[in-house]
Motif scaffolding. Structure first.
Motif, PDB file in Angstrom:
ATOM      1  N   SER A  79      -4.156  -1.871  10.224  1.00 60.22           N
ATOM      2  CA  SER A  79      -3.941  -1.241  11.523  1.00 60.22           C
ATOM      3  C   SER A  79      -5.097  -0.283  11.779  1.00 60.22           C
ATOM      4  N   ARG A  80      -5.769  -0.462  12.927  1.00 56.19           N
ATOM      5  CA  ARG A  80      -6.916   0.407  13.250  1.00 56.19           C
ATOM      6  C   ARG A  80      -6.473   1.860  13.450  1.00 56.19           C
ATOM      7  N   LEU A  81      -5.182   2.028  13.716  1.00 57.36           N
ATOM      8  CA  LEU A  81      -4.689   3.393  13.887  1.00 57.36           C
ATOM      9  C   LEU A  81      -4.524   4.086  12.533  1.00 57.36           C
ATOM     10  N   ALA A  82      -4.188   3.320  11.534  1.00 57.46           N
ATOM     11  CA  ALA A  82      -4.027   3.902  10.187  1.00 57.46           C
ATOM     12  C   ALA A  82      -5.384   4.173   9.531  1.00 57.46           C
ATOM     13  N   TRP A  83      -6.395   3.464   9.985  1.00 57.54           N
ATOM     14  CA  TRP A  83      -7.707   3.525   9.326  1.00 57.54           C
ATOM     15  C   TRP A  83      -8.283   4.951   9.208  1.00 57.54           C
ATOM     16  N   PRO A  84      -8.335   5.752  10.296  1.00 58.61           N
ATOM     17  CA  PRO A  84      -8.961   7.072  10.158  1.00 58.61           C
ATOM     18  C   PRO A  84      -8.259   7.964   9.126  1.00 58.61           C
ATOM     19  N   ILE A  85      -7.015   7.692   8.831  1.00 58.63           N
ATOM     20  CA  ILE A  85      -6.304   8.517   7.835  1.00 58.63           C
ATOM     21  C   ILE A  85      -6.587   8.004   6.425  1.00 58.63           C
ATOM     22  N   LEU A  86      -6.416   6.706   6.210  1.00 60.91           N
ATOM     23  CA  LEU A  86      -6.567   6.189   4.839  1.00 60.91           C
ATOM     24  C   LEU A  86      -8.033   6.001   4.440  1.00 60.91           C
ATOM     25  N   HIS A  87      -8.925   5.876   5.413  1.00 57.74           N
ATOM     26  CA  HIS A  87     -10.344   5.658   5.081  1.00 57.74           C
ATOM     27  C   HIS A  87     -10.867   6.750   4.152  1.00 57.74           C
ATOM     28  N   THR A  88     -10.490   8.004   4.435  1.00 57.78           N
ATOM     29  CA  THR A  88     -10.890   9.087   3.525  1.00 57.78           C
ATOM     30  C   THR A  88      -9.696   9.658   2.758  1.00 57.78           C
ATOM     31  N   GLY A  89      -8.475   9.409   3.262  1.00 57.39           N
ATOM     32  CA  GLY A  89      -7.285  10.006   2.649  1.00 57.39           C
ATOM     33  C   GLY A  89      -6.761   9.252   1.441  1.00 57.39           C
ATOM     34  N   ALA A  90      -7.042   7.946   1.366  1.00 58.61           N
ATOM     35  CA  ALA A  90      -6.632   7.186   0.175  1.00 58.61           C
ATOM     36  C   ALA A  90      -7.678   7.405  -0.902  1.00 58.61           C
ATOM     37  N   ASP A  91      -7.221   7.764  -2.085  1.00 60.34           N
ATOM     38  CA  ASP A  91      -8.176   8.012  -3.172  1.00 60.34           C
ATOM     39  C   ASP A  91      -8.531   6.733  -3.910  1.00 60.34           C
ATOM     40  N   ALA A  92      -7.606   5.780  -3.901  1.00 63.68           N
ATOM     41  CA  ALA A  92      -7.862   4.527  -4.612  1.00 63.68           C
ATOM     42  C   ALA A  92      -7.017   3.437  -3.984  1.00 63.68           C
ATOM     43  N   ALA A  93      -7.405   2.192  -4.257  1.00 64.75           N
ATOM     44  CA  ALA A  93      -6.655   1.037  -3.745  1.00 64.75           C
ATOM     45  C   ALA A  93      -6.339   0.118  -4.917  1.00 64.75           C
ATOM     46  N   MET A  94      -5.168  -0.491  -4.853  1.00 65.42           N
ATOM     47  CA  MET A  94      -4.731  -1.403  -5.911  1.00 65.42           C
ATOM     48  C   MET A  94      -4.238  -2.697  -5.324  1.00 65.42           C
ATOM     49  N   THR A  95      -4.346  -3.767  -6.103  1.00 66.14           N
ATOM     50  CA  THR A  95      -3.610  -4.987  -5.776  1.00 66.14           C
ATOM     51  C   THR A  95      -2.729  -5.325  -6.980  1.00 66.14           C
ATOM     52  N   VAL A  96      -1.598  -5.944  -6.692  1.00 61.88           N
ATOM     53  CA  VAL A  96      -0.727  -6.420  -7.777  1.00 61.88           C
ATOM     54  C   VAL A  96      -0.401  -7.889  -7.525  1.00 61.88           C
ATOM     55  N   GLU A  97      -0.276  -8.641  -8.600  1.00 58.76           N
ATOM     56  CA  GLU A  97       0.097 -10.056  -8.479  1.00 58.76           C
ATOM     57  C   GLU A  97       1.590 -10.152  -8.174  1.00 58.76           C
ATOM     58  N   ASP A  98       1.977 -11.215  -7.485  1.00 60.55           N
ATOM     59  CA  ASP A  98       3.366 -11.374  -7.048  1.00 60.55           C
ATOM     60  C   ASP A  98       4.427 -11.193  -8.146  1.00 60.55           C
ATOM     61  N   PRO A  99       4.241 -11.751  -9.353  1.00 63.49           N
ATOM     62  CA  PRO A  99       5.327 -11.635 -10.341  1.00 63.49           C
ATOM     63  C   PRO A  99       5.648 -10.184 -10.734  1.00 63.49           C
ATOM     64  N   LEU A 100       4.753  -9.263 -10.442  1.00 60.40           N
ATOM     65  CA  LEU A 100       5.036  -7.870 -10.817  1.00 60.40           C
ATOM     66  C   LEU A 100       6.138  -7.258  -9.954  1.00 60.40           C
ATOM     67  N   ALA A 101       6.325  -7.769  -8.739  1.00 57.73           N
ATOM     68  CA  ALA A 101       7.359  -7.187  -7.868  1.00 57.73           C
ATOM     69  C   ALA A 101       8.762  -7.484  -8.401  1.00 57.73           C
ATOM     70  N   PRO A 102       9.101  -8.760  -8.689  1.00 59.43           N
ATOM     71  CA  PRO A 102      10.434  -9.017  -9.270  1.00 59.43           C
ATOM     72  C   PRO A 102      10.644  -8.302 -10.603  1.00 59.43           C
ATOM     73  N   GLU A 103       9.574  -8.149 -11.392  1.00 56.04           N
ATOM     74  CA  GLU A 103       9.693  -7.398 -12.654  1.00 56.04           C
ATOM     75  C   GLU A 103      10.142  -5.967 -12.364  1.00 56.04           C
ATOM     76  N   ALA A 104       9.520  -5.369 -11.358  1.00 56.75           N
ATOM     77  CA  ALA A 104       9.857  -3.987 -10.999  1.00 56.75           C
ATOM     78  C   ALA A 104      11.283  -3.911 -10.457  1.00 56.75           C
ATOM     79  N   MET A 105      11.702  -4.932  -9.694  1.00 57.91           N
ATOM     80  CA  MET A 105      13.077  -4.956  -9.155  1.00 57.91           C
ATOM     81  C   MET A 105      14.085  -5.001 -10.303  1.00 57.91           C
ATOM     82  N   ARG A 106      13.783  -5.865 -11.294  1.00 65.28           N
ATOM     83  CA  ARG A 106      14.713  -6.010 -12.439  1.00 65.28           C
ATOM     84  C   ARG A 106      14.758  -4.736 -13.269  1.00 65.28           C
ATOM     85  N   LEU A 107      13.605  -4.107 -13.414  1.00 67.59           N
ATOM     86  CA  LEU A 107      13.548  -2.865 -14.192  1.00 67.59           C
ATOM     87  C   LEU A 107      14.402  -1.771 -13.538  1.00 67.59           C
ATOM     88  N   LEU A 108      14.282  -1.637 -12.202  1.00 70.80           N
ATOM     89  CA  LEU A 108      15.076  -0.621 -11.494  1.00 70.80           C
ATOM     90  C   LEU A 108      16.569  -0.905 -11.632  1.00 70.80           C
TER      91      LEU A 108
END
Ligand SMILES: Cc1ncc(COP(=O)(O)O)c(C=O)c1O
Length: 431
Positions: free
Chosen positions: A321-350
């Motif tokens: 979203s171009r509206l989110a860009w001015p905030i996260l462009h300098t406000g996000a300190d780092a970016a991550m990606t996660v592979e799909d199987p990690l989401a169900p793992e996290a759901m099961r853990l919770l």
């Protein structure tokens, strides 16, 4: 088109937390400026008045209640951090996700503006709820594109504030999510292609039909409504700030991102509240739709093309979203990606809560931040990169519960209702 994400890093298992495959990517944001104040560029997106107005408005709605901030000390210890807090949005307005804060608030604002154009006076939500402008509101059609939760929140907003609603869904939206939208009386149109295609299609149709579009993203051409959406989301962060232990603000935020509206809204609220002492903020996305990851590394918005699909359906977006860009462009300190199987793992853990914490129901997209934390926590170089250690206090936003109950049961092996039952038993035992 951007290059594929670099291969993930694997690490040691943190204190017995079992993650079958810990594939992720982590990159520091080259433009991050933690010392900078919340400046003109950020205030042009969201300022204090807009955040306060949204929070004050939504708090007056029937059924409003702050969602719980749940402390998970057992998991925190297992991950080698001091504190872990999980803001559980599964109960928000009975819709199962944080989304009504944005979508329904934007519907209210759009309907109120439209009524004001006809009557000369801006109605309050109370007046709309009481049907004082039933004729005007009834002549309005709001519409939106969605991969599930946003459409549900817009349909609920339309139902609540008395206007018609048309929702475009993508091919991958499950029948259960479709029915949840239709249940609020919305007309649902299934559109071929990606989320970004549906966004464009609904905007064109709205132009032809004279409908009001309620997008949760912006290509830069229209900002009023997506700004309302983001202003509404900030209430979730405001609640969390008020619920955190006194004097111990979080040191790290792992924020899942689709188009980035939610992450930017939360980042903005923490930035305004804590200034340069705000938490180290990471965006977390599915690897195959990581538009923020690639854009932050490139230093400008980059569209991801190809197979924009993920088990984390709400995060399956190829364009920031171009509206989110001015905030996260300098406000996000780092970016991550996660592979799909990690989401169900996290759901099961919770749900299983093997470290003696309260069992929680977290949906596919809602646990992406946790998936990111689990991945980093088990990897020594990654921990060092983001300064995660035994003194860290992490805050996660569990942005959805079992919004797709069938899929939840399939992925977790137990229904959301069963997990909530064990949670009630846990609470009974620990009172
Ligand atoms: C549950 C959930 N979490 C997070 C997000 C991401 O929000 P945004 O698209 O504003 O980044 C979504 C988006 O639909 C969602 O449904």
């Amino acid at each position: 088109m951007c290059p594929p994400a670099p291969a993930g890093v694997t690490g040691n298992d943190p204190g017995g937390v079992t993650v079958a495959m810990r594939l992720f990517s982590l990159a520091l944001n080259p433009a991050a400026d933690h010392a900078a104040g919340y400046g003109v560029a950020q205030s042009a997106v969201l300022d204090d008045d807009q955040m306060q107005a949204a929070a004050a408005e939504i708090r007056t709605w029937p059924g409003y209640a702050p969602t719980s901030l749940v402390s998970l000390p057992g998991l925190a210890a297992a991950l080698g951090i001091a504190e872990l807090h999980y803001k559980d949005e599964g109960t928000r307005f009975g819709l199962g996700s944080f989304k009504p804060l944005g979508g329904a608030y934007a519907v209210f604002r759009a309907v109120a503006r439209s009524v004001a154009e006809r009557t000369g006076e801006m109605p309050s939500s109370r007046e709309l709820l009481d049907g004082a402008h039933r004729d005007s509101a009834g002549g309005i059609t709001v519409c939106a594109a969605t991969d599930g939760n946003h459409g549900r929140s817009v349909a609920w907003g339309a139902h609540t504030f008395g206007c018609r609603c048309v929702i475009y869904i993508t091919e991958s939206v499950t029948p259960a999510r479709e029915q949840a939208i239709a249940a609020f009386g919305a007309e649902v149109v299934r559109h071929p292609g990606s989320y970004d295609d549906a966004v464009r299609a609904v905007a064109e149709r709205a132009e032809r039909e004279g409908w009001l579009v309620i997008p949760d993203t912006s290509d830069g051409s229209s900002v009023t409504v997506p700004r309302d959406v983001m202003a509404g989301y900030t209430l979730m962060a405001e609640e969390a700030i008020g619920q955190l232990p006194e004097g111990r603000p979080p040191t790290h935020l792992f924020l899942q991102a689709g188009v980035g509206g939610m992450a930017a809204a939360v980042c903005a609220k923490f930035w305004r509240t804590y200034g340069h002492q705000r938490p180290f903020t990471l965006s977390v996305e599915p690897a195959q739709c990581a538009c923020w990851y690639h854009s932050l590394i490139a230093g400008h918005p980059v569209a991801v093309t190809g197979e924009i699909d993920s088990v984390m359906a709400g995060l399956a977006c190829g364009e920031v979203s171009r509206l989110a860009w001015p905030i996260l462009h300098t406000g996000a300190d780092a970016a991550m990606t996660v592979e799909d199987p990690l989401a169900p793992e996290a759901m099961r853990l919770l749900a299983a809560a093997p470290h003696g914490d309260l069992p929680l129901v977290g949906g596919e997209s809602g646990v992406a931040g946790l998936a990111g934390l689990l991945a980093v926590a088990g990897d020594v170089p990654a921990r060092r990169t983001i300064g995660l250690d035994h003194s860290s206090r992490v805050l996660l936003f569990g942005t959805e519960g079992d919004t797709d109950a069938e899929n939840y049961t399939l992925l977790v092996g137990r229904s959301g209702a069963e997990v909530r039952y064990s949670a009630a038993a846990f609470t009974g035992e620990h009172q």
